[in-house]
Design a protein around this motif. Sequence first.
Motif, PDB file in Angstrom:
ATOM      1  N   PHE A 176       0.827  -1.201   0.000  1.00  0.00           N
ATOM      2  CA  PHE A 176       0.000   0.000   0.000  1.00  0.00           C
ATOM      3  C   PHE A 176       0.863   1.254   0.000  1.00  0.00           C
ATOM      4  O   PHE A 176       1.917   1.293   0.637  1.00  0.00           O
ATOM      5  CB  PHE A 176      -0.903   0.021   1.247  1.00  0.00           C
ATOM      6  CG  PHE A 176      -1.915  -1.081   1.247  1.00  0.00           C
ATOM      7  CD1 PHE A 176      -3.186  -0.863   0.738  1.00  0.00           C
ATOM      8  CD2 PHE A 176      -1.600  -2.337   1.738  1.00  0.00           C
ATOM      9  CE1 PHE A 176      -4.125  -1.884   0.728  1.00  0.00           C
ATOM     10  CE2 PHE A 176      -2.528  -3.362   1.738  1.00  0.00           C
ATOM     11  CZ  PHE A 176      -3.800  -3.136   1.231  1.00  0.00           C
ATOM     12  N   SER A 177       0.394   2.277  -0.693  1.00  0.00           N
ATOM     13  CA  SER A 177       1.013   3.592  -0.695  1.00  0.00           C
ATOM     14  C   SER A 177      -0.083   4.609  -0.426  1.00  0.00           C
ATOM     15  O   SER A 177      -1.072   4.658  -1.164  1.00  0.00           O
ATOM     16  CB  SER A 177       1.673   3.881  -2.042  1.00  0.00           C
ATOM     17  OG  SER A 177       2.244   5.171  -2.052  1.00  0.00           O
ATOM     18  N   ALA A 178       0.066   5.367   0.645  1.00  0.00           N
ATOM     19  CA  ALA A 178      -0.934   6.360   1.037  1.00  0.00           C
ATOM     20  C   ALA A 178      -2.329   5.739   1.134  1.00  0.00           C
ATOM     21  O   ALA A 178      -3.318   6.319   0.709  1.00  0.00           O
ATOM     22  CB  ALA A 178      -0.937   7.543   0.070  1.00  0.00           C
ATOM     23  N   GLY A 179      -2.399   4.510   1.646  1.00  0.00           N
ATOM     24  CA  GLY A 179      -3.673   3.841   1.852  1.00  0.00           C
ATOM     25  C   GLY A 179      -4.276   3.187   0.625  1.00  0.00           C
ATOM     26  O   GLY A 179      -5.355   2.612   0.692  1.00  0.00           O
ATOM     27  N   THR A 180      -3.597   3.273  -0.502  1.00  0.00           N
ATOM     28  CA  THR A 180      -4.094   2.689  -1.738  1.00  0.00           C
ATOM     29  C   THR A 180      -3.243   1.474  -2.106  1.00  0.00           C
ATOM     30  O   THR A 180      -2.012   1.548  -2.086  1.00  0.00           O
ATOM     31  CB  THR A 180      -4.030   3.714  -2.890  1.00  0.00           C
ATOM     32  OG1 THR A 180      -4.795   4.860  -2.525  1.00  0.00           O
ATOM     33  CG2 THR A 180      -4.582   3.138  -4.177  1.00  0.00           C
ATOM     34  N   ALA A 181      -3.879   0.380  -2.456  1.00  0.00           N
ATOM     35  CA  ALA A 181      -3.144  -0.826  -2.857  1.00  0.00           C
ATOM     36  C   ALA A 181      -2.453  -0.578  -4.189  1.00  0.00           C
ATOM     37  O   ALA A 181      -3.095  -0.245  -5.174  1.00  0.00           O
ATOM     38  CB  ALA A 181      -4.086  -2.013  -2.959  1.00  0.00           C
ATOM     39  N   VAL A 182      -1.124  -0.705  -4.199  1.00  0.00           N
ATOM     40  CA  VAL A 182      -0.368  -0.550  -5.443  1.00  0.00           C
ATOM     41  C   VAL A 182       0.070  -1.904  -5.995  1.00  0.00           C
ATOM     42  O   VAL A 182       0.470  -2.002  -7.147  1.00  0.00           O
ATOM     43  CB  VAL A 182       0.857   0.382  -5.269  1.00  0.00           C
ATOM     44  CG1 VAL A 182       0.406   1.802  -5.009  1.00  0.00           C
ATOM     45  CG2 VAL A 182       1.780  -0.098  -4.169  1.00  0.00           C
TER      46      VAL A 182
END
Length: 91
Positions: A21-27
């Motif tokens: 996750f990056s900034a709460g978003t799954a990457v």
Amino acid sequence: MKFYDRGFIFKYDDYTQVQIFSAGTAVLDMKIYEDRVCSSTFRCEKLEVFNAKNLHESYNKDFLRELFNKNEKEIIHRDRDNRILIKIRKD
């Protein structure tokens, strides 16, 4: 692929799932099976194909699965010849 954020490693009987996750978003949401790797960003690929595209063709087909299944607190894989650095720190 370059990822520097937090993630989770889930171990199941049939596969290992890696979520980053990056900034709460799954990457990255990747499932590593015995014979293939599947992700939300690409179709399932044989382990050999994934390694050739993303690591190096010389890597053992089980490399990725074995790397994420290690029970060590900190895992560092450094391959200077192919310019690959993988660091995994587990809480």
